[in-house]
Write an enzyme that holds these catalytic residues in place. Structure first.
Site, PDB file in Angstrom:
ATOM      1  N   SER A 223     -15.927 -15.694  57.389  1.00 24.61           N
ATOM      2  CA  SER A 223     -15.380 -15.973  55.989  1.00 24.61           C
ATOM      3  C   SER A 223     -15.885 -14.863  55.028  1.00 24.61           C
ATOM      4  O   SER A 223     -15.289 -14.414  54.058  1.00 24.61           O
ATOM      5  CB  SER A 223     -15.464 -17.390  55.430  1.00 24.61           C
ATOM      6  OG  SER A 223     -17.021 -17.740  55.599  1.00 24.61           O
ATOM      7  N   GLU A 224     -17.090 -14.517  55.233  1.00 17.59           N
ATOM      8  CA  GLU A 224     -17.989 -13.341  54.332  1.00 17.59           C
ATOM      9  C   GLU A 224     -18.804 -12.613  54.877  1.00 17.59           C
ATOM     10  O   GLU A 224     -19.708 -13.068  55.994  1.00 17.59           O
ATOM     11  CB  GLU A 224     -18.376 -13.981  53.000  1.00 17.59           C
ATOM     12  CG  GLU A 224     -17.683 -14.189  51.695  1.00 17.59           C
ATOM     13  CD  GLU A 224     -17.422 -15.749  52.025  1.00 17.59           C
ATOM     14  OE1 GLU A 224     -16.353 -16.237  51.108  1.00 17.59           O
ATOM     15  OE2 GLU A 224     -17.799 -16.623  52.556  1.00 17.59           O
ATOM     16  N   THR A 225     -18.928 -11.263  54.614  1.00 17.11           N
ATOM     17  CA  THR A 225     -19.968 -10.457  55.257  1.00 17.11           C
ATOM     18  C   THR A 225     -20.208  -9.790  54.098  1.00 17.11           C
ATOM     19  O   THR A 225     -19.516  -9.453  53.133  1.00 17.11           O
ATOM     20  CB  THR A 225     -19.232  -9.230  56.382  1.00 17.11           C
ATOM     21  OG1 THR A 225     -19.037 -10.059  57.158  1.00 17.11           O
ATOM     22  CG2 THR A 225     -20.388  -8.281  56.581  1.00 17.11           C
TER      23      THR A 225
END
Length: 291
Positions: free
Chosen positions: A45-47
């Site tokens: 979902s996030e990096t």
């Protein structure tokens, strides 16, 4: 070019619970295209990418700067990446200039604190101010309800709780109603609610008693993520909206149950209205990434 890499699990002490975030250290030399491509490749979902701060110094400046990417693009702020990135930065030897950690990101400076819990520490961030709040337009609420496959009468209350990612929140009658949702993600991803940028729909319902106090789900198909397992920014917005009124000033939220994640989010609203959102963090992967 090889850069240090960590994957940190957030909002759960279990290696396979909570919500993972990929963290790339010393990323100042990367281009936007490289960051975007790597975020698409991790498919989390996030990096996040750690960089030197532009607002540094001991007088309220930042300890580090972070850029936060989803598979669909960059976000000005997100909660679980904030906690996971701070964890990675500290674990790699970062030393805060002041009493707490200060992160620089798209919404500005975000403060973090460490609280002793058992043999370790729990990180928490101060929720940034809402950039949009208040009631949801009636026509928009009808479309949101339709995308959730419920009727408008199933909604107890709704509000904008946008602190950067664009959250609109809906409260249902109880936690069971939240867990029963089977939304139409395609229809939700096509909603246009008259705002600039992307947004997500957060849904909350109370448990009858005890802990956790509420069940939360976060749907964000507009950025390439159907359902986010555990979401710090949404829980910060929910705390600003509901804590001390509908909910106690301090409570624990459950999120990720529908995905088998069982995340736990600790929310505290202070008398001055400031909301702190915390959770457990644990490193699951350490290595290097070639760019």
């Amino acid at each position: 070019m090889r850069l240090s890499f960590r994957q940190v699990n957030v909002f759960s002490p279990a290696l396979t619970g909570g919500n993972p975030v990929a963290v790339v250290h010393d990323a100042d030399g990367l281009t936007d295209d490289q960051m975007a491509a790597f975020a698409r490749w991790t498919n989390l979902s996030e990096t996040t990418f750690l960089l030197a701060p532009t607002d540094a110094g001991r007088d309220g400046g930042a300890d580090y700067r972070v850029r936060i990417w989803t598979p669909g693009g960059e976000l000005p702020f997100a909660g679980h990446p904030t906690l996971g990135t701070a964890h990675a930065w500290l674990e790699a030897g970062g030393e805060p200039a002041g009493e707490g950690v200060v992160q620089e990101c798209g919404v500005g400076l975000v403060r973090l604190r460490r609280t002793a819990v058992g043999d370790g520490h729990r990180l928490a961030f101060a929720g940034p101010p809402l950039i949009r709040s208040g009631d949801v337009d009636g026509a928009d609420l009808v479309r949101i309800a339709r995308s959730l496959r419920i009727g408008p009468s199933d909604v107890v209350r709704a509000a904008w709780v946008d602190n950067g990612p664009g959250w609109v929140a809906v409260q249902l009658r109880d936690a069971a109603a939240v867990l029963a949702l089977e939304p139409d993600l395609a229809a939700m991803g096509e909603l246009k609610l008259g705002v600039v940028g992307e947004y997500g729909v957060g849904v909350v319902g109370e448990y009858p008693a005890g802990e956790p106090a509420i069940e939360v789900r976060a749907f964000v198909p507009s950025i390439g993520v159907g359902e986010d397992p555990v979401t710090g920014s949404l829980n910060a917005g929910l705390g600003q909206w509901l804590a001390g009124d509908v909910l106690p000033s301090s409570y624990v939220a459950s999120q990720g149950t529908a995905l088998g994640r069982e995340g736990r989010v600790h929310v505290d609203k202070l008398p001055d209205g400031e909301v702190w959102v915390g959770g457990d963090t644990v490193t699951t992967i350490v290595g290097q990434v070639a760019f």
